[in-house]
Design an enzyme around this catalytic site. Structure first.
Site, PDB file in Angstrom:
ATOM      1  N   MET A   1       0.825  -1.187   0.000  1.00 16.63           N
ATOM      2  CA  MET A   1       0.000   0.000   0.000  1.00 16.63           C
ATOM      3  C   MET A   1       0.868   1.248   0.000  1.00 16.63           C
ATOM      4  O   MET A   1       0.924   1.964   0.984  1.00 16.63           O
ATOM      5  CB  MET A   1      -0.915   0.028   1.218  1.00 16.63           C
ATOM      6  N   PRO A   2       1.579   1.533  -1.076  1.00 16.28           N
ATOM      7  CA  PRO A   2       2.392   2.737  -1.073  1.00 16.28           C
ATOM      8  C   PRO A   2       1.552   4.008  -1.161  1.00 16.28           C
ATOM      9  O   PRO A   2       0.588   4.076  -1.915  1.00 16.28           O
ATOM     10  CB  PRO A   2       3.285   2.590  -2.296  1.00 16.28           C
ATOM     11  N   HIS A   3       1.947   4.971  -0.362  1.00 15.35           N
ATOM     12  CA  HIS A   3       1.408   6.329  -0.446  1.00 15.35           C
ATOM     13  C   HIS A   3       2.599   7.237  -0.700  1.00 15.35           C
ATOM     14  O   HIS A   3       3.545   7.256   0.089  1.00 15.35           O
ATOM     15  CB  HIS A   3       0.692   6.733   0.846  1.00 15.35           C
ATOM     16  N   SER A  40      -1.673   5.483  -3.629  1.00 16.74           N
ATOM     17  CA  SER A  40      -2.231   6.833  -3.507  1.00 16.74           C
ATOM     18  C   SER A  40      -1.088   7.835  -3.636  1.00 16.74           C
ATOM     19  O   SER A  40       0.048   7.543  -3.273  1.00 16.74           O
ATOM     20  CB  SER A  40      -2.976   7.017  -2.186  1.00 16.74           C
TER      21      SER A  40
END
Length: 76
Positions: A1-3, A40
């Site tokens: 889940m990279p932001h 995101s």
């Protein structure tokens, strides 16, 4: 889940920001082999006069272990 958070001098158009966010998302999904739904991207405008105080000091000098591409400039 990279932001991914991008901080840049204020003044870029929404079109530029959308294009940048898309390019970052493309690079992240390709490099990390993940789906678009996992990524995101946030873009924060910073006034040039505030760059050293809000970005260079805390994010670049203050977190050297997190910098994978160092800037070619010093404090402004």
């Amino acid at each position: 889940m990279p932001h991914v958070v991008v901080k840049l001098y204020s003044g870029k158009s929404e079109r530029h920001k959308q294009a940048l966010a898309q390019a970052i998302m493309d690079a992240v999904t390709s490099t990390l082999n993940c789906g678009e739904e996992s990524v995101s991207v946030g873009i924060e405008d910073v006034q040039p006069k505030n760059w050293t105080e809000q970005v260079y000091g805390p994010d670049i000098i203050g977190k050297p272990d997190t910098i994978y591409k160092k800037p070619g400039y010093g404090p402004l």
